[in-house]
Design a protein around this motif. Structure first.
Motif, PDB file in Angstrom:
ATOM      1  N   ILE A   1       0.674  -1.192  -0.108  1.00 50.95           N
ATOM      2  CA  ILE A   1      -0.077   0.090  -0.043  1.00 50.95           C
ATOM      3  C   ILE A   1       0.950   1.492   0.102  1.00 50.95           C
ATOM      4  N   HIS A   2       0.428   2.076  -0.901  1.00 54.92           N
ATOM      5  CA  HIS A   2       0.959   3.416  -0.828  1.00 54.92           C
ATOM      6  C   HIS A   2       0.250   4.555   0.343  1.00 54.92           C
ATOM      7  N   ASN A   3       1.323   5.218   1.067  1.00 52.68           N
ATOM      8  CA  ASN A   3       0.659   6.110   2.143  1.00 52.68           C
ATOM      9  C   ASN A   3      -0.358   6.946   1.419  1.00 52.68           C
ATOM     10  N   SER A   4      -1.388   7.285   2.152  1.00 52.17           N
ATOM     11  CA  SER A   4      -2.336   8.396   1.549  1.00 52.17           C
ATOM     12  C   SER A   4      -2.950   8.104  -0.007  1.00 52.17           C
ATOM     13  N   LYS A   5      -2.922   7.074  -0.555  1.00 52.65           N
ATOM     14  CA  LYS A   5      -3.383   6.562  -1.750  1.00 52.65           C
ATOM     15  C   LYS A   5      -4.566   5.634  -1.385  1.00 52.65           C
ATOM     16  N   PRO A   6      -5.717   6.147  -1.968  1.00 51.11           N
ATOM     17  CA  PRO A   6      -6.901   5.103  -1.754  1.00 51.11           C
ATOM     18  C   PRO A   6      -6.831   3.740  -2.488  1.00 51.11           C
TER      19      PRO A   6
ATOM     20  N   VAL B   1      -4.420   4.544   4.395  1.00 49.92           N
ATOM     21  CA  VAL B   1      -3.427   4.437   5.599  1.00 49.92           C
ATOM     22  C   VAL B   1      -2.409   5.741   5.437  1.00 49.92           C
ATOM     23  N   GLU B   2      -2.086   6.225   6.534  1.00 50.17           N
ATOM     24  CA  GLU B   2      -1.189   7.419   6.611  1.00 50.17           C
ATOM     25  C   GLU B   2       0.054   7.115   6.935  1.00 50.17           C
ATOM     26  N   LYS B   3       0.476   6.118   7.613  1.00 48.90           N
ATOM     27  CA  LYS B   3       1.712   5.730   8.239  1.00 48.90           C
ATOM     28  C   LYS B   3       2.548   4.544   7.674  1.00 48.90           C
ATOM     29  N   SER B   4       3.712   4.661   7.374  1.00 49.87           N
ATOM     30  CA  SER B   4       4.315   3.405   6.700  1.00 49.87           C
ATOM     31  C   SER B   4       4.497   2.129   8.104  1.00 49.87           C
TER      32      SER B   4
ATOM     33  N   ALA C   1       5.252   6.719  -1.690  1.00 51.30           N
ATOM     34  CA  ALA C   1       5.139   6.459  -3.107  1.00 51.30           C
ATOM     35  C   ALA C   1       6.692   6.134  -3.634  1.00 51.30           C
ATOM     36  N   GLY C   2       7.587   6.919  -3.018  1.00 51.96           N
ATOM     37  CA  GLY C   2       8.913   6.971  -3.498  1.00 51.96           C
ATOM     38  C   GLY C   2       9.452   5.696  -3.462  1.00 51.96           C
ATOM     39  N   ALA C   3       9.392   4.929  -2.355  1.00 55.39           N
ATOM     40  CA  ALA C   3       9.704   3.625  -2.159  1.00 55.39           C
ATOM     41  C   ALA C   3       9.746   2.659  -3.409  1.00 55.39           C
ATOM     42  N   SER C   4       8.745   2.734  -4.245  1.00 52.34           N
ATOM     43  CA  SER C   4       8.689   1.938  -5.397  1.00 52.34           C
ATOM     44  C   SER C   4       9.854   1.928  -6.255  1.00 52.34           C
ATOM     45  N   PHE C   5      10.597   3.131  -5.911  1.00 49.91           N
ATOM     46  CA  PHE C   5      11.791   3.164  -7.084  1.00 49.91           C
ATOM     47  C   PHE C   5      12.992   2.404  -6.362  1.00 49.91           C
ATOM     48  N   VAL C   6      12.855   2.154  -5.347  1.00 50.19           N
ATOM     49  CA  VAL C   6      14.191   1.527  -4.562  1.00 50.19           C
ATOM     50  C   VAL C   6      14.667   0.267  -5.259  1.00 50.19           C
ATOM     51  N   PRO C   7      13.734  -0.940  -5.497  1.00 50.06           N
ATOM     52  CA  PRO C   7      14.444  -1.994  -6.361  1.00 50.06           C
ATOM     53  C   PRO C   7      14.654  -1.589  -7.668  1.00 50.06           C
ATOM     54  N   LEU C   8      14.215  -0.736  -8.367  1.00 53.56           N
ATOM     55  CA  LEU C   8      14.648  -0.238  -9.691  1.00 53.56           C
ATOM     56  C   LEU C   8      16.113   0.453  -9.567  1.00 53.56           C
ATOM     57  N   ILE C   9      16.232   1.495  -8.727  1.00 51.45           N
ATOM     58  CA  ILE C   9      17.538   2.092  -8.287  1.00 51.45           C
ATOM     59  C   ILE C   9      18.771   0.798  -7.959  1.00 51.45           C
ATOM     60  N   PHE C  10      18.306   0.028  -7.186  1.00 56.71           N
ATOM     61  CA  PHE C  10      19.172  -1.186  -6.972  1.00 56.71           C
ATOM     62  C   PHE C  10      19.563  -2.021  -8.035  1.00 56.71           C
TER      63      PHE C  10
ATOM     64  N   LEU D   1      21.651 -11.206 -12.783  1.00 58.72           N
ATOM     65  CA  LEU D   1      21.980 -11.284 -11.226  1.00 58.72           C
ATOM     66  C   LEU D   1      21.142 -10.165 -10.571  1.00 58.72           C
ATOM     67  N   SER D   2      21.264  -8.892 -11.369  1.00 58.38           N
ATOM     68  CA  SER D   2      20.773  -7.587 -11.032  1.00 58.38           C
ATOM     69  C   SER D   2      19.391  -7.598 -10.825  1.00 58.38           C
ATOM     70  N   LEU D   3      18.872  -8.238 -11.895  1.00 58.89           N
ATOM     71  CA  LEU D   3      17.471  -8.290 -11.908  1.00 58.89           C
ATOM     72  C   LEU D   3      16.814  -9.191 -10.631  1.00 58.89           C
ATOM     73  N   GLY D   4      17.738 -10.378 -10.590  1.00 59.11           N
ATOM     74  CA  GLY D   4      17.148 -11.269  -9.451  1.00 59.11           C
ATOM     75  C   GLY D   4      17.276 -10.558  -7.998  1.00 59.11           C
ATOM     76  N   MET D   5      18.356  -9.842  -7.798  1.00 59.96           N
ATOM     77  CA  MET D   5      18.441  -9.273  -6.583  1.00 59.96           C
ATOM     78  C   MET D   5      17.435  -8.185  -6.428  1.00 59.96           C
ATOM     79  N   GLY D   6      17.002  -7.572  -7.673  1.00 62.10           N
ATOM     80  CA  GLY D   6      16.153  -6.461  -7.483  1.00 62.10           C
ATOM     81  C   GLY D   6      14.587  -7.033  -7.011  1.00 62.10           C
ATOM     82  N   VAL D   7      14.192  -8.300  -7.502  1.00 63.26           N
ATOM     83  CA  VAL D   7      13.236  -8.980  -6.978  1.00 63.26           C
ATOM     84  C   VAL D   7      13.515  -9.104  -5.501  1.00 63.26           C
ATOM     85  N   PHE D   8      14.503  -9.853  -5.202  1.00 60.74           N
ATOM     86  CA  PHE D   8      14.687 -10.098  -3.770  1.00 60.74           C
ATOM     87  C   PHE D   8      14.632  -8.834  -2.810  1.00 60.74           C
ATOM     88  N   VAL D   9      15.067  -7.639  -3.312  1.00 58.76           N
ATOM     89  CA  VAL D   9      14.929  -6.392  -2.414  1.00 58.76           C
ATOM     90  C   VAL D   9      13.248  -5.848  -2.243  1.00 58.76           C
ATOM     91  N   GLY D  10      12.602  -6.175  -3.362  1.00 61.55           N
ATOM     92  CA  GLY D  10      11.265  -5.845  -3.349  1.00 61.55           C
ATOM     93  C   GLY D  10      10.482  -6.671  -2.548  1.00 61.55           C
TER      94      GLY D  10
END
Length: 289
Positions: A50-55, A112-115, A142-151, A164-173
Motif C-alpha cells: 500500500i502507498h501512504n495516503s493513496k486510496p 493508510v497514513e503511516k508506513s 510512493a517514492g519507495a517503489s523506485f528502490v528496487p529499480l535503483i538497486f 543477477l541484478s534483476l534477481g537481486m531487485g526482485v529479492f529487495v522488493g
C-alpha cells in the motif's frame, strides 16, 4: 378409528414440522475466503503493498456452504471493514436483488497514513452467522517503489551482470513487502520464481522464445544475417540510415514483441556494427518499435 378430519390436521402439522426442519437445516453458512486490494488510481488488482495516503478498494471473496436461498432468512448481508482494528466502512447487501448468491463484495475504499504493517479485516454477518478474515499489508511512501529499480540499475552498471541484478531487485522488493529478509527470500522463491515457472501462460512464452531464438541462431550460423548486411550495404552507408532501417524492421515485425526483439535485433546487428552504431542504440531502436 381416527376421524378423517383429525388425520388431515395431523398431516398438516407433520408437513409444517418437516418444512420447519428443512428451513432450519438450510440456513446460510457463509465465510470470507480471501481479501484483496485494488489501487483506485491505476485499477491494478491484488496489490501486495500500500502507498501512504493513496486510496485502495477492498474486495472480499465469499464462499457459501449451499448456494440456495433461505426463505426464513432476512437475506440481508451486513459487512464491516476494519483497518488495524478501527472500523472504516460498513454496509449491507440485499440478497434478494440478484438471482445468485454473491461470490464477492465491495467492502469500501480506505487509506493508510503511516508506513509499516497494517491489518485489513472484513467481517460479514447474516442472521446468526458471522464470518471474518484478515490480511496483513505493508505500506510505504510512493517514492519507495523506485528502490528496487535503483538497486537493479546500480548493480547492473557495476557488475555488468543483468540476470543477477534483476534477481537481486526482485529479492529487495520481496523483502520490502514482507518486512524481513527470511520471509522475502521465501516469497521470492515460492511466489515469484516457482509459481511463475509453473504458470501455463509463462510456459508458452518460454517455448516461443526458445524456438524463435533457435531459428535466429540457425539463420546466423548459415550466413543469413551476413547476407542481409551484404544485400543492404549499397543502400545503407551511414549510421543514420542504419538506424532508419532498424526502425523500419521493428515496424514490419509487429506480430509479437518477443519476435520483434529477437529477429529485428539479431538481423540488424551486423549492419549497425558496420555503420558504427552502438549496440545500446540498436537495442533502444528495436525496443521502441
Amino acid at each position: 378409528m381416527i376421524p378423517r378430519s383429525k388425520l388431515s390436521v395431523l398431516a398438516g402439522l407433520l408437513g409444517f414440522a418437516i418444512q420447519a426442519i428443512t428451513f432450519a437445516s438450510a440456513a446460510y453458512d457463509v465465510s470470507v475466503s480471501n481479501i484483496y486490494l485494488t489501487d483506485t488510481e491505476t485499477e491494478v488488482e491484488d496489490i501486495v503493498a500500500i502507498h501512504n495516503s493513496k486510496p485502495f478498494n477492498v474486495t472480499a471473496e465469499l464462499e457459501w456452504a449451499e448456494e440456495i436461498y433461505d426463505e426464513v432468512s432476512s437475506n440481508l448481508l451486513v459487512w464491516q471493514l476494519f483497518i488495524d482494528g478501527t472500523q472504516q466502512a460498513e454496509g449491507t447487501v440485499d440478497l434478494n436483488d440478484s438471482r445468485a448468491l454473491p461470490t464477492s463484495l465491495n467492502a469500501g475504499i480506505s487509506t493508510v497514513e503511516k508506513s509499516g504493517e497494517h491489518v485489513v479485516e472484513v467481517k460479514v454477518q447474516l442472521d446468526e452467522v458471522t464470518a471474518e478474515n484478515d490480511r496483513a499489508y505493508r505500506s510505504f511512501n510512493a517514492g519507495a517503489s523506485f528502490v528496487p529499480l535503483i538497486f537493479v540499475l546500480v548493480l547492473a552498471s557495476t557488475t555488468q551482470m543483468v540476470e543477477l541484478s534483476l534477481g537481486m531487485g526482485v529479492f529487495v522488493g520481496c523483502c520490502m513487502i514482507t518486512g524481513t529478509i527470511t520471509a522475502g527470500f521465501r516469497t521470492m522463491l515460492d511466489t515469484y520464481i516457482l509459481e511463475a515457472l509453473a504458470n501455463v501462460d509463462h510456459g508458452f512464452v518460454y517455448l516461443f522464445i526458445l524456438f524463435m531464438a533457435g531459428l535466429v541462431g540457425i539463420i546466423e550460423k548459415s550466413g543469413g544475417l551476413i547476407g542481409i548486411t551484404h544485400a543492404l550495404k549499397d543502400y545503407v552507408k551511414s549510421s543514420k540510415s542504419a538506424q532508419s532501417v532498424s526502425f523500419f524492421a521493428g515496424l514490419v515485425i509487429f506480430f509479437d514483441d518477443y519476435a520483434n526483439t529477437l529477429v529485428a535485433g539479431a538481423s540488424m546487428r551486423p549492419l549497425t556494427d558496420a555503420c558504427m552504431v552502438s549496440r545500446e542504440k540498436l537495442a533502444f531502436v528495436v525496443d521502441a518499435t
